[in-house]
Design an enzyme around this catalytic site. Structure first.
Site, PDB file in Angstrom:
ATOM      1  N   SER A 648      41.202  40.272  36.717  1.00 26.07           N
ATOM      2  CA  SER A 648      41.766  39.546  37.031  1.00 26.07           C
ATOM      3  C   SER A 648      43.128  38.568  36.909  1.00 26.07           C
ATOM      4  O   SER A 648      44.023  39.179  36.590  1.00 26.07           O
ATOM      5  CB  SER A 648      40.765  38.552  37.486  1.00 26.07           C
ATOM      6  OG  SER A 648      40.592  37.874  38.803  1.00 26.07           O
ATOM      7  N   ASP A 721      37.813  44.557  46.835  1.00 27.08           N
ATOM      8  CA  ASP A 721      38.161  43.838  46.452  1.00 27.08           C
ATOM      9  C   ASP A 721      38.216  42.905  47.153  1.00 27.08           C
ATOM     10  O   ASP A 721      39.045  42.568  47.987  1.00 27.08           O
ATOM     11  CB  ASP A 721      39.041  43.436  45.618  1.00 27.08           C
ATOM     12  CG  ASP A 721      39.467  42.756  44.710  1.00 27.08           C
ATOM     13  OD1 ASP A 721      38.145  41.551  44.529  1.00 27.08           O
ATOM     14  OD2 ASP A 721      39.773  42.358  43.032  1.00 27.08           O
ATOM     15  N   HIS A 755      35.928  43.474  43.319  1.00 31.35           N
ATOM     16  CA  HIS A 755      36.273  42.658  41.794  1.00 31.35           C
ATOM     17  C   HIS A 755      35.495  42.930  40.699  1.00 31.35           C
ATOM     18  O   HIS A 755      36.687  43.707  39.396  1.00 31.35           O
ATOM     19  CB  HIS A 755      36.655  41.309  42.078  1.00 31.35           C
ATOM     20  CG  HIS A 755      37.865  40.624  41.103  1.00 31.35           C
ATOM     21  ND1 HIS A 755      38.563  40.128  41.654  1.00 31.35           N
ATOM     22  CD2 HIS A 755      37.015  39.567  40.578  1.00 31.35           C
ATOM     23  CE1 HIS A 755      39.095  39.879  40.140  1.00 31.35           C
ATOM     24  NE2 HIS A 755      38.674  39.567  40.027  1.00 31.35           N
TER      25      HIS A 755
END
Length: 783
Positions: A648, A721, A755
């Site tokens: 991330s 995601d 994610h």
């Protein structure tokens, strides 16, 4: 290609059995336990899903997609140390949402079926369990779909009867059109929003439900309240009244359902509406600043120590923290029948944060300011709202070393929390992390209400890391303690605060004995401007720095913003904590001979009026250079085989490090964002939008610097995601740029993954990609 598996040493660390669920009952000698699920298969992730209003919904079960159940529920008696299985349950069933009745004579849970959720009730006296109605609960938006109302009744949220699902082949009756509101509003780049009228119809169909009151003695079940999209339901402490929130139309196409308009009502015990407390529009037009709120009534809550007082707060600054205001928020309350004029209560100079109730002359309120990173804890007198509040703590939350801790609460039979008071109500209990330069040592303090002084009565002591978790409600001398050390996983104990007596609750074995003797060191160092840094260095068993040949190193980090350089270097972990290995973290590579520098410090400091992002690139360079220099000087790292990675925001950092340094043999960037113009209304701690500081957004985009990336970069991303800003397109476009520029890169898109990656096949393949990538590349050589 097919799914691949990493080397056995790494693969063996993936499917370790997780700790069981442990839910204490009102009788704290009794614990409901169940085995946690391990990783789902890719086939489970392939189950149908609807992407509506920011949610993923399983259309067959009216549940959040991927919502799996626990196995083998059982009851443990601490007095006899006996575990007994719950009776009457189907073999191999999956269960969720375990809950106790107020007295603990019954317990409830949901069974997960292919068609949905079904409520089950168990009797403590026999452990016999039985289903309550069909598997027709509506849990599409998450939360717990049932609750006890006393010991003999429950409220359940079921699907609407007789409503037909909107057909997917409905004719298109016209274009999809949206208008601007004419008001300024800053919304992050949310995913899976409603886009068409068909989406609206589907969301309504799956989200609407009807509450039912069920008598557990007679079996009678009757509709209760009005049908609708029920976002929240809470009972007053005396259970004579209920507060309910209904999501209202028109639904927004710009924000997820949590920010949709709603109507808040007070209902009586029969489910009849007594008063509408608020009707609020969608939250589409809030100011950009952190701490911005709506201007009407918000944050409704029952007063826990009163039979039925309802509180809320209202902004006095127009909802914008950038406006000057002596009073920023004010609390108000009403009592039954809730139809009079609201009674003004405490005024707050900062933004309202939270309430902690105790009694009529003692409650705590927390207010805060993002700009100053400040939180204030104030004592006030609910029964004398005109009396000025008394400041107990005024704390900068970046200053971990001065954190006073948090006051402990206990749960009443009404299922409402109040502060734990001792010594006739003159003493409260504080629990804190005890951060210091030597490492964290959690503590318990007794706080004298009258004199505002503390006395320490418990401190974690080496060689253990001990964390007080909660106090027992009816026996407040006893608290649950988690104890671990570097080579022993956390186990749980009951400990007496007065006598120091202990009762062992669990004795979990070491989950990966093959790494028990791996080495760990908290490494301290400084970057070139004097900011103190640290990181967690893990070394294979028996490795001798400076004697044995240096190792390949995987460095893993996640940037954090600070307003104070001194506080950026504070230590917030313990050298005695157990080395827990997650396959989604870098530590599995310790098993294949790598040194791992995990969570190496990546502070981004912006003091005064300077925003951290103005010097982000310079600071990540300094952080990385200092870390690499320290590892090389220690004799740990082979300079030609140092790899950097992150997930991330850590992936964003990784791309910058490859573009602006020549320190690393390769990089691994998972589920990142690389083009900040695609997140134009802020990201992480950035409040300013793209049009205010376009140069900052452009310069902070690794995509813009792709031509400077010379080290090989592995990009991994979940194909579905849903995280704000990290669309899979971010990795696709970054890879396309690297490919066109003749750089060495690889893009791996994991099917059906979000994610964070969930399926066993995906996790094993991710580790294979990382292991293969690092094995192929070193500085000056790529195979």
């Amino acid at each position: 290609m097919y799914y691949q598996t990493p080397s056995p040493a790494i693969a063996d660390l993936v499917n370790l059995k997780p700790d069981p669920l442990m839910l204490f009952g009102p009788d704290r000698n009794l614990i409901l336990m169940a085995d946690r699920p391990s990783y789902p298969s890719i086939e489970e992730l392939r189950e149908p899903k609807l992407k509506l209003a920011g949610r993923l919904i399983n259309p067959h079960t009216f549940m959040p997609h991927g919502n799996r159940g626990y196995r083998a529920p059982r009851l443990r008696n601490l007095a006899t140390n006996e575990e007994r299985p719950l009776l009457g349950l189907p073999a191999e069933g999956d269960y969720r949402y375990f809950n106790w009745s107020p007295s603990g004579q019954r317990f409830g849970f949901c069974r997960v079926l292919s068609t949905g959720l079904q409520v089950w009730i168990g009797e403590l006296s026999t452990l016999q369990c039985r289903p309550i109605g069909a598997a027709d609960l509506n849990n599409s938006l998450g939360g717990v779909p049932f609750d006890f109302v006393g010991d003999d009744q429950i409220i359940v949220r079921r699907r609407l009867l007789g409503v037909v699902r909107p057909p997917d082949d409905a004719p298109i009756i016209g274009p999809n059109v949206q208008d601007t509101s004419g008001q300024e509003g800053h919304n992050r780049t949310y995913t899976n929003l409603l886009e068409t009228q068909h989406d609206v119809n589907l969301f309504r169909y799956y989200a609407e439900g009807q509450l039912y009151m069920v008598d557990l003695v007679s079996g009678e079940e009757r509709p209760w309240g009005q049908p609708g999209i029920i976002a929240m339901l809470t009972a007053s402490p005396n259970r004579a009244y209920f507060m309910i929130s209904y999501v209202t139309e028109p639904f927004s196409f710009n924000v997820p359902y949590e920010k949709f308009g709603d109507r808040v009502e007070i209902l009586d015990a029969e489910g009849h509406c007594l008063v509408v407390l608020a009707e609020r529009p969608p939250q589409e037009d809030l100011p950009a600043a952190f701490g911005s709120v709506i201007t009407g009534r918000r944050r409704f809550t029952w007063r826990s120590d009163h039979p039925a007082q309802i509180y809320w707060t209202e902004a006095q600054d127009g909802g914008d923290p950038r406006n000057e205001a002596e009073v920023r928020d004010q609390l108000f309350y009403l009592e039954p029948p809730f139809t009079g004029e609201p009674v003004p209560s405490i005024q707050l100079p900062l933004r309202f944060g939270a309430l902690r109730w105790c009694r009529g002359d003692l409650a705590l309120v927390m207010d805060w300011s993002w700009k100053d990173r400040r939180q204030v804890t104030r004592r006030w007198w609910p029964d004398a709202p005109e009396r000025p509040a008394e400041t107990w703590f005024d704390h900068n939350w970046e200053d971990n070393y001065q954190d006073p801790g948090h006051f402990v609460s206990v749960n009443l039979p009404s299922d409402h929390d109040v502060l734990l008071a001792r010594d006739g109500g003159n003493t409260l209990v504080l629990v804190g992390e005890g951060h210091s330069p030597e490492g964290s040592r959690p503590f318990i303090d007794l706080f004298d209400v009258e004199h505002r002084t503390t006395r320490r009565v418990f401190t974690s002591a080496p060689p253990y890391y001990e964390r007080p978790l909660f106090f027992l409600d009816e026996y407040p001398d006893w608290f649950l303690l988690a104890r671990e050390q570097l080579t022993e996983r956390p186990n749980f104990y009951l400990r007496n605060l007065v006598t120091d007596e202990e009762i062992e609750l669990t004795n979990f074995p070491h989950p990966y004995p093959q790494l028990r003797d791996a080495q760990f060191e908290k490494v301290h160092y400084e970057r070139s401007d004097g900011v103190k840094l640290f990181g967690d260095l893990h070394l294979p068993q028996g490795f001798r720095p400076g004697v044995d040949p240096p190792l390949p190193v995987l460095m893993w980090a996640y940037p954090q913003e600070f307003k104070d350089a001194e506080k950026a270097g504070q230590v917030t972990s313990s050298p005695y904590q157990f080395t827990r290995i997650s396959p989604l973290a870098p530590l599995p590579f310790l098993a294949s001979g790598y040194a791992v520098f995990d969570d190496f410090a990546m502070p981004i400091v912006g003091e005064g009026d300077v925003e951290p992002n103005e010097t982000f690139i310079d600071q990540v360079q300094m952080n990385a250079e200092a870390a690499v220099r320290r590892l090389v000087d220690m004799g740990v790292a082979d300079p030609a085989r140092i790899y950097v990675g992150g997930h991330s925001y850590g992936a964003f950092m990784t791309a910058h490090l490859l573009a602006h340094t020549r320190l690393f043999a390769a990089g691994i960037a998972r589920s990142g964002a690389y083009n900040r113009t695609l997140t134009p209304f802020g990201f992480q701690a950035e409040e300013r939008n793209f049009w205010e500081v376009p140069d900052t957004y452009i310069n902070l985009s690794p995509f813009v610097h792709a031509n400077k990336i010379n080290a090989p970069l592995l990009l991994i991303h979940g194909e579905e995601d849903t995280n704000s800003g990290t669309y899979p397109m971010q990795s696709k476009r970054m890879f396309a740029a690297l490919n066109a520029l003749g750089k060495t890169a690889r893009l791996c898109l994991l099917p059906y993954e979000d994610h964070g990656y969930a399926a066993e096949e995906s996790i094993l393949h991710m580790l294979w990609e990382m292991e293969t990538w690092m094995g192929k590349h070193s500085l000056g050589h790529s195979s």
